[in-house]
Scaffold this motif. Sequence first.
Motif, PDB file in Angstrom:
ATOM      1  N   ALA A  21       0.844  -1.204   0.000  1.00 47.16           N
ATOM      2  CA  ALA A  21       0.000   0.000   0.000  1.00 47.16           C
ATOM      3  C   ALA A  21       0.881   1.257   0.000  1.00 47.16           C
ATOM      4  N   VAL A  22       1.947   1.215   0.799  1.00 46.83           N
ATOM      5  CA  VAL A  22       2.865   2.368   0.860  1.00 46.83           C
ATOM      6  C   VAL A  22       3.619   2.519  -0.465  1.00 46.83           C
ATOM      7  N   MET A  23       4.089   1.393  -1.017  1.00 45.43           N
ATOM      8  CA  MET A  23       4.903   1.432  -2.232  1.00 45.43           C
ATOM      9  C   MET A  23       4.111   1.866  -3.472  1.00 45.43           C
ATOM     10  N   THR A  24       2.774   1.605  -3.447  1.00 48.04           N
ATOM     11  CA  THR A  24       1.975   1.831  -4.663  1.00 48.04           C
ATOM     12  C   THR A  24       1.008   3.012  -4.564  1.00 48.04           C
ATOM     13  N   GLY A  25       0.668   3.387  -3.308  1.00 47.82           N
ATOM     14  CA  GLY A  25      -0.337   4.448  -3.169  1.00 47.82           C
ATOM     15  C   GLY A  25      -1.752   3.919  -3.333  1.00 47.82           C
ATOM     16  N   VAL A  26      -1.880   2.592  -3.425  1.00 43.94           N
ATOM     17  CA  VAL A  26      -3.211   1.988  -3.492  1.00 43.94           C
ATOM     18  C   VAL A  26      -3.548   1.508  -2.076  1.00 43.94           C
ATOM     19  N   SER A  27      -4.777   1.775  -1.640  1.00 44.23           N
ATOM     20  CA  SER A  27      -5.109   1.473  -0.239  1.00 44.23           C
ATOM     21  C   SER A  27      -5.044  -0.033   0.045  1.00 44.23           C
ATOM     22  N   LYS A  28      -4.752  -0.339   1.301  1.00 39.06           N
ATOM     23  CA  LYS A  28      -4.651  -1.740   1.733  1.00 39.06           C
ATOM     24  C   LYS A  28      -5.986  -2.454   1.477  1.00 39.06           C
ATOM     25  N   SER A  29      -7.102  -1.792   1.715  1.00 36.18           N
ATOM     26  CA  SER A  29      -8.409  -2.459   1.531  1.00 36.18           C
ATOM     27  C   SER A  29      -8.657  -2.758   0.053  1.00 36.18           C
ATOM     28  N   THR A  30      -8.255  -1.814  -0.827  1.00 41.18           N
ATOM     29  CA  THR A  30      -8.422  -2.062  -2.274  1.00 41.18           C
ATOM     30  C   THR A  30      -7.530  -3.228  -2.696  1.00 41.18           C
ATOM     31  N   LEU A  31      -6.288  -3.249  -2.210  1.00 43.92           N
ATOM     32  CA  LEU A  31      -5.371  -4.340  -2.549  1.00 43.92           C
ATOM     33  C   LEU A  31      -5.941  -5.672  -2.062  1.00 43.92           C
ATOM     34  N   ASN A  32      -6.494  -5.643  -0.855  1.00 44.71           N
ATOM     35  CA  ASN A  32      -7.069  -6.859  -0.270  1.00 44.71           C
ATOM     36  C   ASN A  32      -8.271  -7.338  -1.098  1.00 44.71           C
ATOM     37  N   ASN A  33      -9.125  -6.403  -1.509  1.00 47.79           N
ATOM     38  CA  ASN A  33     -10.297  -6.760  -2.336  1.00 47.79           C
ATOM     39  C   ASN A  33      -9.876  -7.318  -3.683  1.00 47.79           C
ATOM     40  N   ILE A  34      -8.772  -6.780  -4.234  1.00 47.97           N
ATOM     41  CA  ILE A  34      -8.273  -7.288  -5.518  1.00 47.97           C
ATOM     42  C   ILE A  34      -7.767  -8.715  -5.321  1.00 47.97           C
ATOM     43  N   GLU A  35      -6.982  -8.924  -4.244  1.00 52.74           N
ATOM     44  CA  GLU A  35      -6.413 -10.259  -4.010  1.00 52.74           C
ATOM     45  C   GLU A  35      -7.506 -11.295  -3.764  1.00 52.74           C
ATOM     46  N   ASN A  36      -8.592 -10.863  -3.108  1.00 58.36           N
ATOM     47  CA  ASN A  36      -9.666 -11.811  -2.785  1.00 58.36           C
ATOM     48  C   ASN A  36     -10.696 -11.929  -3.904  1.00 58.36           C
ATOM     49  N   GLY A  37     -10.456 -11.215  -5.009  1.00 60.52           N
ATOM     50  CA  GLY A  37     -11.364 -11.309  -6.140  1.00 60.52           C
ATOM     51  C   GLY A  37     -12.677 -10.568  -5.936  1.00 60.52           C
ATOM     52  N   LYS A  38     -12.742  -9.769  -4.854  1.00 58.19           N
ATOM     53  CA  LYS A  38     -13.989  -9.017  -4.600  1.00 58.19           C
ATOM     54  C   LYS A  38     -14.160  -7.898  -5.608  1.00 58.19           C
ATOM     55  N   THR A  39     -13.050  -7.292  -6.028  1.00 54.59           N
ATOM     56  CA  THR A  39     -13.163  -6.225  -7.034  1.00 54.59           C
ATOM     57  C   THR A  39     -12.157  -6.498  -8.148  1.00 54.59           C
ATOM     58  N   SER A  40     -12.543  -6.057  -9.344  1.00 58.61           N
ATOM     59  CA  SER A  40     -11.623  -6.175 -10.467  1.00 58.61           C
ATOM     60  C   SER A  40     -10.780  -4.906 -10.474  1.00 58.61           C
ATOM     61  N   PRO A  41      -9.471  -5.031 -10.535  1.00 59.63           N
ATOM     62  CA  PRO A  41      -8.616  -3.841 -10.460  1.00 59.63           C
ATOM     63  C   PRO A  41      -8.829  -2.918 -11.655  1.00 59.63           C
ATOM     64  N   THR A  42      -8.781  -1.619 -11.400  1.00 61.10           N
ATOM     65  CA  THR A  42      -8.820  -0.685 -12.522  1.00 61.10           C
ATOM     66  C   THR A  42      -7.444  -0.652 -13.172  1.00 61.10           C
TER      67      THR A  42
END
Lengths: 66, 66
Positions: A21-42
């Motif tokens: 999250a720190v390295m990319t500027g993408v929030s931890k929750s968004t990263l977590n949702n992407i990893e869990n397949g809850k959201t499709s990454p933009t």
Amino acid sequence: MLKVNLWEVRTAKGLKLEAVAVMTGVSKSTLNNIENGKTSPTLANLEKIAKGLGCRISDLYDSEYK
Amino acid sequence: MLKVNLWEVRTAKGLKLEAVAVMTGVSKSTLNNIENGKTSPTLANLEKIAKGLGCRISDLYDSEYK
């Protein structure tokens, strides 16, 4: 079949979500949702993640339409 | 600099948004927002668009992190 490889890329680098999250500027929750397949990454977030992790956008997913 | 090429790919094929919406299953409003830069396309929608237009996901964008 679309596959997102964020978990594989992150863990291969031995990184925790907090660090990514720190390295990319993408929030931890968004990263977590992407990893869990809850959201499709933009595409914008995929670019941020690739830039932050020093990899290519194409490393972050697999698709027969790649 | 991230660039999405949906307008270029669509117009090169001489297709209207309505037709692309039918061919891809992505709504006309979402396609319009993507073309106007209002929203960043999700990877799932990029795959649907590539599949529907018979091109590759990588045809639909440009990035130094491609």
